[in-house]
Design an enzyme around this catalytic site. Structure first.
Site, PDB file in Angstrom:
ATOM      1  N   THR A 219      -3.562   2.157  -2.047  1.00 12.97           N
ATOM      2  CA  THR A 219      -5.315   2.398  -1.803  1.00 12.97           C
ATOM      3  C   THR A 219      -5.091   3.312  -0.735  1.00 12.97           C
ATOM      4  O   THR A 219      -6.326   3.819  -0.894  1.00 12.97           O
ATOM      5  CB  THR A 219      -5.279   0.000  -0.088  1.00 12.97           C
ATOM      6  OG1 THR A 219      -4.850  -0.422  -0.855  1.00 12.97           O
ATOM      7  CG2 THR A 219      -6.563   0.883   0.399  1.00 12.97           C
TER       8      THR A 219
ATOM      9  N   SER B 275       1.341   4.888  -5.340  1.00 16.72           N
ATOM     10  CA  SER B 275       1.248   3.885  -5.624  1.00 16.72           C
ATOM     11  C   SER B 275       3.118   2.793  -6.901  1.00 16.72           C
ATOM     12  O   SER B 275       3.293   3.925  -6.597  1.00 16.72           O
ATOM     13  CB  SER B 275       0.136   2.601  -6.720  1.00 16.72           C
ATOM     14  OG  SER B 275      -0.051   3.252  -8.088  1.00 16.72           O
TER      15      SER B 275
ATOM     16  N   ASP C 108      -0.443  -7.274  -6.431  1.00 18.91           N
ATOM     17  CA  ASP C 108      -1.226  -6.327  -5.577  1.00 18.91           C
ATOM     18  C   ASP C 108      -2.352  -5.554  -6.175  1.00 18.91           C
ATOM     19  O   ASP C 108      -2.414  -5.239  -6.994  1.00 18.91           O
ATOM     20  CB  ASP C 108       0.634  -5.257  -5.873  1.00 18.91           C
ATOM     21  CG  ASP C 108      -0.449  -4.179  -3.905  1.00 18.91           C
ATOM     22  OD1 ASP C 108      -1.521  -4.471  -3.846  1.00 18.91           O
ATOM     23  OD2 ASP C 108       0.450  -3.384  -3.085  1.00 18.91           O
TER      24      ASP C 108
ATOM     25  N   GLU D 116      -1.652 -10.119  -1.770  1.00 20.44           N
ATOM     26  CA  GLU D 116      -1.714  -9.092  -0.612  1.00 20.44           C
ATOM     27  C   GLU D 116      -2.751  -9.997   0.140  1.00 20.44           C
ATOM     28  O   GLU D 116      -2.493  -9.722   1.572  1.00 20.44           O
ATOM     29  CB  GLU D 116      -1.226  -8.078  -0.765  1.00 20.44           C
ATOM     30  CG  GLU D 116      -1.450  -7.022   0.677  1.00 20.44           C
ATOM     31  CD  GLU D 116      -1.571  -5.110   0.267  1.00 20.44           C
ATOM     32  OE1 GLU D 116      -1.251  -4.571  -0.915  1.00 20.44           O
ATOM     33  OE2 GLU D 116      -1.002  -4.790   1.090  1.00 20.44           O
TER      34      GLU D 116
ATOM     35  N   LYS E  76       4.650   5.214  -9.758  1.00 26.11           N
ATOM     36  CA  LYS E  76       5.953   6.155  -9.445  1.00 26.11           C
ATOM     37  C   LYS E  76       7.576   4.982 -10.267  1.00 26.11           C
ATOM     38  O   LYS E  76       7.984   4.971 -11.699  1.00 26.11           O
ATOM     39  CB  LYS E  76       6.705   5.848  -8.187  1.00 26.11           C
ATOM     40  CG  LYS E  76       6.290   6.855  -7.200  1.00 26.11           C
ATOM     41  CD  LYS E  76       6.527   7.580  -6.050  1.00 26.11           C
ATOM     42  CE  LYS E  76       6.708   6.109  -5.161  1.00 26.11           C
ATOM     43  NZ  LYS E  76       4.691   5.642  -5.024  1.00 26.11           N
TER      44      LYS E  76
ATOM     45  N   ARG F  60      13.035   4.952  -2.391  1.00 27.91           N
ATOM     46  CA  ARG F  60      11.988   5.162  -1.326  1.00 27.91           C
ATOM     47  C   ARG F  60      13.130   4.749  -0.403  1.00 27.91           C
ATOM     48  O   ARG F  60      13.423   3.445  -0.188  1.00 27.91           O
ATOM     49  CB  ARG F  60      11.162   3.897  -1.898  1.00 27.91           C
ATOM     50  CG  ARG F  60      10.310   3.066  -0.893  1.00 27.91           C
ATOM     51  CD  ARG F  60       9.450   1.855  -1.296  1.00 27.91           C
ATOM     52  NE  ARG F  60       8.401   1.839  -0.911  1.00 27.91           N
ATOM     53  CZ  ARG F  60       7.147   2.231  -1.063  1.00 27.91           C
ATOM     54  NH1 ARG F  60       6.678   3.459  -1.865  1.00 27.91           N
ATOM     55  NH2 ARG F  60       6.260   2.151  -0.253  1.00 27.91           N
TER      56      ARG F  60
ATOM     57  N   HIS G  53       5.726   6.189   4.275  1.00 33.49           N
ATOM     58  CA  HIS G  53       6.049   5.553   3.118  1.00 33.49           C
ATOM     59  C   HIS G  53       7.594   5.187   2.936  1.00 33.49           C
ATOM     60  O   HIS G  53       8.112   4.023   2.740  1.00 33.49           O
ATOM     61  CB  HIS G  53       5.392   5.416   2.596  1.00 33.49           C
ATOM     62  CG  HIS G  53       4.329   3.984   2.823  1.00 33.49           C
ATOM     63  ND1 HIS G  53       2.691   4.050   2.128  1.00 33.49           N
ATOM     64  CD2 HIS G  53       3.446   3.938   3.851  1.00 33.49           C
ATOM     65  CE1 HIS G  53       1.871   3.733   2.384  1.00 33.49           C
ATOM     66  NE2 HIS G  53       2.225   3.377   3.973  1.00 33.49           N
TER      67      HIS G  53
ATOM     68  N   ASP H 143      -9.951  -3.709  -3.188  1.00 27.67           N
ATOM     69  CA  ASP H 143      -8.721  -5.037  -3.319  1.00 27.67           C
ATOM     70  C   ASP H 143      -8.937  -6.367  -3.401  1.00 27.67           C
ATOM     71  O   ASP H 143      -8.818  -6.762  -4.165  1.00 27.67           O
ATOM     72  CB  ASP H 143      -8.040  -4.525  -1.735  1.00 27.67           C
ATOM     73  CG  ASP H 143      -7.844  -2.975  -1.801  1.00 27.67           C
ATOM     74  OD1 ASP H 143      -8.250  -2.294  -1.513  1.00 27.67           O
ATOM     75  OD2 ASP H 143      -6.787  -3.015  -1.207  1.00 27.67           O
TER      76      ASP H 143
ATOM     77  N   ASP I 289       4.946  -5.539  -3.279  1.00 27.41           N
ATOM     78  CA  ASP I 289       4.977  -3.867  -3.446  1.00 27.41           C
ATOM     79  C   ASP I 289       5.976  -3.313  -4.575  1.00 27.41           C
ATOM     80  O   ASP I 289       6.142  -2.168  -5.055  1.00 27.41           O
ATOM     81  CB  ASP I 289       5.203  -2.984  -2.375  1.00 27.41           C
ATOM     82  CG  ASP I 289       4.049  -2.776  -2.183  1.00 27.41           C
ATOM     83  OD1 ASP I 289       2.937  -2.810  -2.367  1.00 27.41           O
ATOM     84  OD2 ASP I 289       4.422  -3.136  -0.431  1.00 27.41           O
TER      85      ASP I 289
ATOM     86  N   ILE J 114      -5.001  -3.561  -5.187  1.00 31.83           N
ATOM     87  CA  ILE J 114      -4.724  -2.209  -5.443  1.00 31.83           C
ATOM     88  C   ILE J 114      -3.139  -2.240  -4.843  1.00 31.83           C
ATOM     89  O   ILE J 114      -3.804  -2.309  -3.708  1.00 31.83           O
ATOM     90  CB  ILE J 114      -5.922  -1.759  -4.509  1.00 31.83           C
ATOM     91  CG1 ILE J 114      -7.042  -1.299  -5.950  1.00 31.83           C
ATOM     92  CG2 ILE J 114      -5.650  -0.277  -4.736  1.00 31.83           C
ATOM     93  CD1 ILE J 114      -8.515  -1.034  -5.096  1.00 31.83           C
ATOM     94  N   ASP J 115      -2.327  -0.981  -5.538  1.00 31.21           N
ATOM     95  CA  ASP J 115      -1.474  -0.823  -4.321  1.00 31.21           C
ATOM     96  C   ASP J 115      -1.562   0.532  -4.809  1.00 31.21           C
ATOM     97  O   ASP J 115      -2.221   1.108  -5.531  1.00 31.21           O
ATOM     98  CB  ASP J 115       0.154  -1.153  -5.472  1.00 31.21           C
ATOM     99  CG  ASP J 115       0.982  -0.087  -4.863  1.00 31.21           C
ATOM    100  OD1 ASP J 115       1.186  -0.701  -4.166  1.00 31.21           O
ATOM    101  OD2 ASP J 115       2.323  -0.060  -5.870  1.00 31.21           O
TER     102      ASP J 115
END
Ligand code: AMP
Ligand code: MG
Length: 323
Positions: free
Chosen positions: A127, A234, A122, A69, A237, A251, A210, A46, A264, A124-125
């Site tokens: 993680t 992540s 981000d 991030e 989607k 979400r 989430h 990251d 995000d 690494i969205d």
């Protein structure tokens, strides 16, 4: 307005992070991961991905305002972790990258999102997906007056219709294209609209912490959707909706006080919109990127191909009101 050199620099920057992360996934060792104050995991990759994206952007564009991030102060008293980050960056950029330079690149991401124009990253969205060996994304966007104007979404592991793996979605100036790993040319991306909601497919987070899976099951039932939800980590989607692997991304808030982070959603949202879809929060409001690091005015997200969006928002509202 997005300058051509900004567009090109953003794609090159995300490409370098995609390469770094793909090489690092599966090779992390004990001690390469730490848990942040908000209980979320962060890995050496990251930090290294944030460093290479910021290095590439600043080399091409000079000083940039960027909301990233990751925070280099998390590495201050962690020498082993910091050395591992520097090693990853050096594997890509050569030994000339000093430890100080790497920390400085990560620190480029300190901007708070105030001001008329800023980037958000981000590195690494997803993680948790990255650590499981599943899906994750590198998400970079440019925001002007609270609106996204450029989105680059790198999905290093995403299986593609042509049998390859790895996609980079680029949304800018009214269109969205995708570069598949190993392909010479970019392909146009457009949402797919099912003829009825019964044929639609929902995608949602793998993590029930989430996005509320019980609520999505009730919404799916209410809408008469028969397909099982496509669970994928992540902002992949958003890529899935943009190219028609699914037609709805839900979400759904798990806590009343959680506010989504700008990094995000900015790149992914724009990818779906420029592919012809629609994105709002669960109340049907547009996502508002004009309030700093978080989407202070929004709750949750609904992204769709557009055709049934209002109907879906209404079903979400009814299920949330009943719970
Ligand atoms: P996903 O891969 O879709 O599960 O999303 C991963 C992102 O979820 C991370 O980047 C976190 O910033 C974010 N996240 C963490 N906690 C929550 C929460 N309670 N609600 C929504 N998103 C969250
Ligand atoms: Mg994230």
């Amino acid at each position: 307005m997005v300058a051509e050199r900004e567009h090109l620099a953003a794609v090159a920057a995300v490409r370098s992070a995609v390469e770094l992360c793909a090489a690092a996934q599966g090779r992390l060792v004990a001690g390469d991961t730490l848990t942040k104050g908000d209980d979320s995991p962060v890995t050496v990759a990251d930090f290294a991905a944030q460093a290479v994206v910021c290095a590439a952007l600043t080399e091409q564009l000079g000083t940039v305002d960027l909301v990233g991030e990751e925070d280099s102060s998390d590495l201050r008293d962690r020498t082993l972790l910091r050395d591992a980050v520097v090693d990853l960056v050096r594997a890509q950029r050569g030994d000339a990258a000093s430890a100080d330079a790497v920390l400085d690149w990560i620190s480029v991401g300190r901007h708070d999102g105030s001001g008329d124009r800023y980037w958000t990253l981000d590195p690494i969205d997803g993680t948790k997906g990255f650590l499981r060996g599943d899906q994750y994304a590198i998400a970079l966007a440019l925001i002007e007056y609270g609106e996204v104007v450029l989105g680059v979404l790198g999905c290093p592991n995403l299986p593609n219709p042509d049998g390859s793996r790895g996609a980079i979605f680029v949304a800018v100036g009214g269109s969205c294209v995708v570069h598949y790993q190993g392909a010479d040319r970019a392909l146009p991306v457009a949402v797919a609209t099912p003829t009825s909601l019964a044929e639609a497919r929902v995608c949602e987070s793998v993590e029930s912490g989430h996005s509320n899976h019980d609520h999505s099951a009730r919404i799916v039932e209410r809408l008469g959707i028969v397909a099982e939800p496509y669970r994928i980590d992540s902002q992949c989607k958003y890529g899935a909706v943009a190219r028609g692997d699914a037609s709805i991304y839900l979400r759904l808030p798990t806590r009343a006080d959680y506010r989504e982070k700008v990094w995000d959603h900015a790149a992914g949202m724009f990818v779906v919109e420029q592919a012809g879809g629609r994105v709002t929060d669960v109340d049907g409001l547009p996502l508002d990127f004009g309030h700093g690091r978080r989407l202070e005015q929004n709750r949750g997200v609904i992204a769709t191909d557009g055709r049934f969006h209002d109907e879906i928002v209404a079903a979400v509202q009814r299920v949330l009101a009943d719970s």
